[in-house]
Design a protein around this motif. Structure first.
Motif, PDB file in Angstrom:
ATOM      1  N   GLY A 258       6.524   5.553   4.142  1.00  0.00           N
ATOM      2  CA  GLY A 258       4.833   7.275   4.626  1.00  0.00           C
ATOM      3  C   GLY A 258       3.727   6.605   4.096  1.00  0.00           C
ATOM      4  O   GLY A 258       4.087   5.739   3.083  1.00  0.00           O
ATOM      5  N   PRO A 259       2.915   6.546   5.069  1.00  0.00           N
ATOM      6  CA  PRO A 259       1.572   6.254   5.150  1.00  0.00           C
ATOM      7  C   PRO A 259       0.716   6.806   4.025  1.00  0.00           C
ATOM      8  O   PRO A 259      -0.584   6.396   3.745  1.00  0.00           O
ATOM      9  N   PHE A 260       0.932   7.639   3.757  1.00  0.00           N
ATOM     10  CA  PHE A 260       0.207   8.323   2.358  1.00  0.00           C
ATOM     11  C   PHE A 260       0.671   7.446   0.868  1.00  0.00           C
ATOM     12  O   PHE A 260       0.197   7.510  -0.029  1.00  0.00           O
ATOM     13  N   ALA A 261       1.519   6.244   0.907  1.00  0.00           N
ATOM     14  CA  ALA A 261       1.380   5.285  -0.634  1.00  0.00           C
ATOM     15  C   ALA A 261       0.523   4.303  -0.533  1.00  0.00           C
ATOM     16  O   ALA A 261       0.409   3.789   0.943  1.00  0.00           O
ATOM     17  N   ARG A 262      -0.059   4.671  -1.308  1.00  0.00           N
ATOM     18  CA  ARG A 262      -1.032   3.227  -1.701  1.00  0.00           C
ATOM     19  C   ARG A 262      -0.877   2.208  -2.108  1.00  0.00           C
ATOM     20  O   ARG A 262       0.600   1.721  -2.035  1.00  0.00           O
TER      21      ARG A 262
ATOM     22  N   VAL B 182      -3.863  13.459  13.052  1.00  0.00           N
ATOM     23  CA  VAL B 182      -3.016  12.240  12.637  1.00  0.00           C
ATOM     24  C   VAL B 182      -3.357  11.288  13.932  1.00  0.00           C
ATOM     25  O   VAL B 182      -3.752  11.313  15.027  1.00  0.00           O
ATOM     26  N   LYS B 183      -2.967   9.805  13.045  1.00  0.00           N
ATOM     27  CA  LYS B 183      -3.690   8.810  13.600  1.00  0.00           C
ATOM     28  C   LYS B 183      -2.355   8.576  14.929  1.00  0.00           C
ATOM     29  O   LYS B 183      -0.816   9.054  15.052  1.00  0.00           O
TER      30      LYS B 183
ATOM     31  N   ILE C  97       6.217  14.315  17.404  1.00  0.00           N
ATOM     32  CA  ILE C  97       6.722  14.335  16.118  1.00  0.00           C
ATOM     33  C   ILE C  97       5.522  13.380  15.101  1.00  0.00           C
ATOM     34  O   ILE C  97       5.485  12.510  15.334  1.00  0.00           O
ATOM     35  N   ALA C  98       5.777  14.084  14.210  1.00  0.00           N
ATOM     36  CA  ALA C  98       4.227  13.005  13.712  1.00  0.00           C
ATOM     37  C   ALA C  98       4.181  13.289  12.003  1.00  0.00           C
ATOM     38  O   ALA C  98       4.812  14.146  11.491  1.00  0.00           O
ATOM     39  N   LEU C  99       3.995  12.355  11.692  1.00  0.00           N
ATOM     40  CA  LEU C  99       3.481  12.327  10.215  1.00  0.00           C
ATOM     41  C   LEU C  99       1.946  12.458   9.330  1.00  0.00           C
ATOM     42  O   LEU C  99       1.250  11.796  10.665  1.00  0.00           O
ATOM     43  N   SER C 100       1.625  13.371   8.688  1.00  0.00           N
ATOM     44  CA  SER C 100       0.119  14.076   8.863  1.00  0.00           C
ATOM     45  C   SER C 100      -0.593  13.571   7.611  1.00  0.00           C
ATOM     46  O   SER C 100      -1.818  13.868   8.487  1.00  0.00           O
ATOM     47  N   LYS C 101       0.004  12.608   6.644  1.00  0.00           N
ATOM     48  CA  LYS C 101      -0.491  12.719   5.450  1.00  0.00           C
ATOM     49  C   LYS C 101      -1.308  13.759   5.020  1.00  0.00           C
ATOM     50  O   LYS C 101      -2.943  13.487   4.666  1.00  0.00           O
TER      51      LYS C 101
END
Length: 331
Positions: free
Chosen positions: A266-270, A102-103, A88-92
């Motif tokens: 999430g990792p996509f939040a600046r 993904v990282k 399972i992954a967060l893909s930005k």
């Protein structure tokens, strides 16, 4: 490498997107290449495609923040995954694709026995709700929780997590059918939104003061909800499904002594330099203990992405919607 994905060259109407051929760059040292089986759909995907997201992604753009699939290749510095692992992954972004990179730090192994469709759809909703309620709001047993827009995927996850932690949950939704789903997920009290008016709806509901208000709607709902928050309560700003961003009257915040907490997980939040997947580990722990369940999402083939996104945009969806690829179909 040539793949098929949902592509958009200009922000605007959802019809600007198409399912077509695209190129994917080679992975770097700390990345995985995932053969995508399923991709969850969130309201953020719609906002981003329309150019309304808080953190506008670059063009050309492919939506999709949460995926499940099988590792196809690994970078030279990757230590925790091997080719063939189910993850399972967060893909930005980029998840509405046949393959995505993904990282390593944004992927976890899929739980054994969990299907790819459910795995893809637990990430954003349950991860965000756990982070909001547990890590930010410091939810505790017997708290009274009000969930606005409770029948959506993220609202249902908030119901389950709140109930798993021993809280009393009131769910608000715009139809009796939606409230019925909320009841199935464990909500204690059901409030039908009348005439799109939160105050009118809750005034008829007795005992309506809450320790935590979980607001996915925004606009006037945010302002009006402050009339129903307990002293030193917490208002969680989760999103703006109404399409309106509220101007909060600060005198109400003072008079209630309450906290207003913005939740952007999430990792996509600046600026979120310390993001980790602890929330997903907490969710997995609740799942393994049998305290929460993940119901099957409504499925759409990736080529039919527009139907799914319109269903969410028009606020007709109940629960989570999910895209699947031919790789999932072949299993």
């Amino acid at each position: 490498m040539k793949i098929k994905s949902v592509n958009q060259r200009d922000f605007g109407p959802l019809e600007n997107m198409e399912f077509s051929n695209s190129d994917i760059e080679n992975i770097v040292d700390d990345e995985l290449l995932i053969n995508v089986h399923c991709c969850g759909i969130s309201f953020a995907d719609i906002l981003a495609a329309e150019g309304k997201y808080q953190d506008t992604p670059p063009l050309p753009f492919t939506p999709g923040l949460e995926v499940s699939g099988v590792v196809e290749s690994v970078g030279s510095a990757v230590k925790g995954f091997n080719i063939g692992d189910e993850v399972i992954a967060l893909s930005k972004w980029g998840g509405f694709s046949e393959k995505v990179k993904v990282k390593e730090s944004f992927a976890i192994n899929k739980l054994k026995g969990m299907s790819f469709d459910i795995a893809a759809c637990m990430t954003i909703n349950y991860g965000t709700s756990y982070y909001a309620l547990v890590e930010r709001a410091k939810i505790k047993e017997n708290d009274k929780v009000l969930i606005l827009g409770a029948s959506g995927g993220i609202g249902l996850s908030a119901i389950e997590i709140s109930k798993a932690l021993g809280c009393h949950v009131t769910a608000m939704a715009s139809s009796k059918d939606k409230l019925s789903v909320c009841k199935d997920y464990g909500a204690d009290e059901l409030v039908l939104t009348k005439e799109d008016n939160l105050k009118k709806s809750l005034m008829e509901f007795k005992g309506s003061k809450f320790d935590i208000i979980y607001d996915t709607i925004g606009g006037l709902y945010t302002n009006d909800s402050l009339s129903f928050i307990n002293w030193e309560g917490k208002l969680l700003i989760m999103g703006f499904a109404s399409g309106d961003i509220s101007s909060i009257p600060t005198n109400k915040i003072l008079l209630k002594g309450c906290d207003i907490i913005g939740v952007f997980w999430g990792p996509f939040a600046r600026g979120n330099k310390y993001f980790n997947l602890n929330s997903l580990k907490g969710v997995s722990d609740l799942f393994n203990k049998g305290l929460i369940r993940f119901s099957k999402p409504k499925m759409f083939h990736i080529s039919d992405f527009l139907s799914a996104m319109k269903e969410i945009k028009d606020r007709k969806s109940v629960g989570k919607l999910c895209l699947y690829t031919d790789s999932f179909k072949r299993r």
